[in-house]
Scaffold this motif. Structure first.
Motif, PDB file in Angstrom:
ATOM      1  N   ALA A 178       0.835  -1.200   0.000  1.00  0.00           N
ATOM      2  CA  ALA A 178       0.000   0.000   0.000  1.00  0.00           C
ATOM      3  C   ALA A 178       0.869   1.248   0.000  1.00  0.00           C
ATOM      4  CB  ALA A 178      -0.937  -0.010   1.199  1.00  0.00           C
ATOM      5  N   VAL A 179       1.945   1.225   0.769  1.00  0.00           N
ATOM      6  CA  VAL A 179       2.875   2.358   0.801  1.00  0.00           C
ATOM      7  C   VAL A 179       3.474   2.565  -0.589  1.00  0.00           C
ATOM      8  CG1 VAL A 179       4.988   3.299   1.798  1.00  0.00           C
ATOM      9  CG2 VAL A 179       3.405   2.010   3.230  1.00  0.00           C
ATOM     10  N   ALA A 180       3.850   1.485  -1.249  1.00  0.00           N
ATOM     11  CA  ALA A 180       4.417   1.584  -2.595  1.00  0.00           C
ATOM     12  C   ALA A 180       3.382   2.106  -3.588  1.00  0.00           C
ATOM     13  CB  ALA A 180       4.953   0.228  -3.044  1.00  0.00           C
ATOM     14  N   TYR A 181       2.130   1.710  -3.411  1.00  0.00           N
ATOM     15  CA  TYR A 181       1.067   2.116  -4.336  1.00  0.00           C
ATOM     16  C   TYR A 181       0.739   3.605  -4.201  1.00  0.00           C
ATOM     17  CZ  TYR A 181      -3.427   2.272  -6.705  1.00  0.00           C
ATOM     18  OH  TYR A 181      -4.462   2.592  -7.557  1.00  0.00           O
ATOM     19  N   ASP A 182       0.591   4.075  -2.968  1.00  0.00           N
ATOM     20  CA  ASP A 182       0.224   5.481  -2.761  1.00  0.00           C
ATOM     21  C   ASP A 182       0.821   5.985  -1.453  1.00  0.00           C
ATOM     22  OD1 ASP A 182      -0.926   7.999  -2.630  1.00  0.00           O
ATOM     23  OD2 ASP A 182      -2.806   7.305  -3.504  1.00  0.00           O
ATOM     24  N   PRO A 183       2.113   6.300  -1.464  1.00  0.00           N
ATOM     25  CA  PRO A 183       2.796   6.671  -0.220  1.00  0.00           C
ATOM     26  C   PRO A 183       2.215   7.904   0.462  1.00  0.00           C
ATOM     27  CG  PRO A 183       4.236   7.007  -2.121  1.00  0.00           C
ATOM     28  CD  PRO A 183       3.008   6.318  -2.617  1.00  0.00           C
ATOM     29  N   LEU A 184       1.757   8.890  -0.291  1.00  0.00           N
ATOM     30  CA  LEU A 184       1.222  10.103   0.337  1.00  0.00           C
ATOM     31  C   LEU A 184      -0.051   9.822   1.116  1.00  0.00           C
ATOM     32  CD1 LEU A 184       1.868  12.741  -2.467  1.00  0.00           C
ATOM     33  CD2 LEU A 184       3.185  12.322  -0.391  1.00  0.00           C
ATOM     34  N   VAL A 185      -0.968   9.098   0.503  1.00  0.00           N
ATOM     35  CA  VAL A 185      -2.230   8.783   1.180  1.00  0.00           C
ATOM     36  C   VAL A 185      -1.966   7.915   2.409  1.00  0.00           C
ATOM     37  CG1 VAL A 185      -4.390   7.472   0.960  1.00  0.00           C
ATOM     38  CG2 VAL A 185      -3.712   9.090  -0.813  1.00  0.00           C
ATOM     39  N   VAL A 186      -1.142   6.891   2.268  1.00  0.00           N
ATOM     40  CA  VAL A 186      -0.883   5.988   3.388  1.00  0.00           C
ATOM     41  C   VAL A 186      -0.217   6.738   4.546  1.00  0.00           C
ATOM     42  CG1 VAL A 186       0.400   3.945   4.141  1.00  0.00           C
ATOM     43  CG2 VAL A 186      -0.843   3.911   1.970  1.00  0.00           C
ATOM     44  N   ARG A 187       0.753   7.569   4.244  1.00  0.00           N
ATOM     45  CA  ARG A 187       1.419   8.319   5.322  1.00  0.00           C
ATOM     46  C   ARG A 187       0.469   9.296   6.000  1.00  0.00           C
ATOM     47  NH1 ARG A 187       6.255   9.044   1.506  1.00  0.00           N
ATOM     48  NH2 ARG A 187       7.398   7.134   1.854  1.00  0.00           N
ATOM     49  N   ARG A 188      -0.375   9.947   5.218  1.00  0.00           N
ATOM     50  CA  ARG A 188      -1.359  10.873   5.793  1.00  0.00           C
ATOM     51  C   ARG A 188      -2.309  10.126   6.724  1.00  0.00           C
ATOM     52  NH1 ARG A 188      -6.481  11.918   4.252  1.00  0.00           N
ATOM     53  NH2 ARG A 188      -6.188  11.041   2.181  1.00  0.00           N
ATOM     54  N   LEU A 189      -2.799   8.971   6.270  1.00  0.00           N
ATOM     55  CA  LEU A 189      -3.730   8.193   7.087  1.00  0.00           C
ATOM     56  C   LEU A 189      -3.046   7.610   8.322  1.00  0.00           C
ATOM     57  CD1 LEU A 189      -5.730   6.462   4.240  1.00  0.00           C
ATOM     58  CD2 LEU A 189      -6.491   8.340   5.720  1.00  0.00           C
ATOM     59  N   ARG A 190      -1.784   7.233   8.207  1.00  0.00           N
ATOM     60  CA  ARG A 190      -1.040   6.768   9.381  1.00  0.00           C
ATOM     61  C   ARG A 190      -0.917   7.877  10.417  1.00  0.00           C
ATOM     62  NH1 ARG A 190       4.208   3.601   6.901  1.00  0.00           N
ATOM     63  NH2 ARG A 190       3.193   1.622   6.436  1.00  0.00           N
ATOM     64  N   ARG A 191      -0.628   9.095   9.961  1.00  0.00           N
ATOM     65  CA  ARG A 191      -0.520  10.228  10.895  1.00  0.00           C
ATOM     66  C   ARG A 191      -1.843  10.452  11.614  1.00  0.00           C
ATOM     67  NH1 ARG A 191       2.386  12.554   6.661  1.00  0.00           N
ATOM     68  NH2 ARG A 191       0.584  13.776   6.034  1.00  0.00           N
ATOM     69  N   LEU A 192      -2.951  10.406  10.888  1.00  0.00           N
ATOM     70  CA  LEU A 192      -4.267  10.562  11.506  1.00  0.00           C
ATOM     71  C   LEU A 192      -4.537   9.452  12.512  1.00  0.00           C
ATOM     72  CD1 LEU A 192      -6.408  11.558   8.399  1.00  0.00           C
ATOM     73  CD2 LEU A 192      -5.837  13.005  10.361  1.00  0.00           C
ATOM     74  N   ARG A 193      -4.220   8.230  12.143  1.00  0.00           N
ATOM     75  CA  ARG A 193      -4.427   7.093  13.043  1.00  0.00           C
ATOM     76  C   ARG A 193      -3.601   7.255  14.309  1.00  0.00           C
ATOM     77  NH1 ARG A 193      -2.490   1.221  11.083  1.00  0.00           N
ATOM     78  NH2 ARG A 193      -0.492   2.280  11.309  1.00  0.00           N
ATOM     79  N   ASP A 194      -2.340   7.628  14.140  1.00  0.00           N
ATOM     80  CA  ASP A 194      -1.465   7.803  15.301  1.00  0.00           C
ATOM     81  C   ASP A 194      -1.954   8.937  16.191  1.00  0.00           C
ATOM     82  OD1 ASP A 194       0.024   5.716  14.311  1.00  0.00           O
ATOM     83  OD2 ASP A 194       1.619   6.994  13.498  1.00  0.00           O
ATOM     84  N   ARG A 195      -2.413  10.014  15.589  1.00  0.00           N
ATOM     85  CA  ARG A 195      -2.937  11.149  16.354  1.00  0.00           C
ATOM     86  C   ARG A 195      -4.158  10.728  17.171  1.00  0.00           C
ATOM     87  NH1 ARG A 195      -3.867  15.266  12.247  1.00  0.00           N
ATOM     88  NH2 ARG A 195      -1.624  15.120  12.003  1.00  0.00           N
ATOM     89  N   ARG A 196      -5.056   9.950  16.556  1.00  0.00           N
ATOM     90  CA  ARG A 196      -6.258   9.475  17.269  1.00  0.00           C
ATOM     91  C   ARG A 196      -5.873   8.542  18.415  1.00  0.00           C
ATOM     92  NH1 ARG A 196      -8.531   8.621  11.729  1.00  0.00           N
ATOM     93  NH2 ARG A 196      -9.686  10.506  11.299  1.00  0.00           N
ATOM     94  N   ARG A 197      -4.917   7.662  18.169  1.00  0.00           N
ATOM     95  CA  ARG A 197      -4.476   6.746  19.230  1.00  0.00           C
ATOM     96  C   ARG A 197      -3.885   7.514  20.408  1.00  0.00           C
ATOM     97  NH1 ARG A 197      -1.566   1.886  15.768  1.00  0.00           N
ATOM     98  NH2 ARG A 197      -3.488   0.844  15.167  1.00  0.00           N
ATOM     99  N   ARG A 198      -3.045   8.499  20.111  1.00  0.00           N
ATOM    100  CA  ARG A 198      -2.453   9.310  21.186  1.00  0.00           C
ATOM    101  C   ARG A 198      -3.535  10.040  21.966  1.00  0.00           C
ATOM    102  NH1 ARG A 198       1.437  10.368  17.362  1.00  0.00           N
ATOM    103  NH2 ARG A 198       0.503  12.367  16.841  1.00  0.00           N
TER     104      ARG A 198
END
Length: 96
Positions: free
Chosen positions: A65-85
């Motif tokens: 998924a990172v290889a397919y669309d790194p910008l979207v995946v990284r953005r969504l990871r940041r959102l997920r991490d922010r929600r978890r914190r």
């Protein structure tokens, strides 16, 4: 470029199914769809929002998924991490 796309494109396509690629494509531009996101998820994928987000969450940890669309995946990871914190800071997640 090789016929049918680059070597990287072929490898990425082999690693992700059509549904997974469609989910990442949807996440790139869902806000352009009229109406609530939940309704668009049901219409596009025939999935409950719970199941959709389970699949999406798994995709965020998939290197294909990172290889397919790194910008979207990284953005969504940041959102997920922010929600978890935020949940941890609110005390809504139990700590071991």
């Amino acid at each position: 470029s090789a016929p049918g796309g680059s070597r990287r494109d072929r490898l990425v396509a082999m690693g992700l199914g059509e549904r997974e690629r469609s989910i990442l494509d949807f996440e790139r531009s869902w806000w352009q769809t009229p109406g609530p996101k939940e309704r668009a998820i049901r219409a596009h994928f025939g999935l409950s929002t719970t199941r959709y987000y389970q699949i999406l969450n798994d995709l965020l940890d998939d290197p294909h998924a990172v290889a397919y669309d790194p910008l979207v995946v990284r953005r969504l990871r940041r959102l997920r991490d922010r929600r978890r914190r935020a949940r941890c800071e609110d005390g809504t997640v139990s700590q071991p």
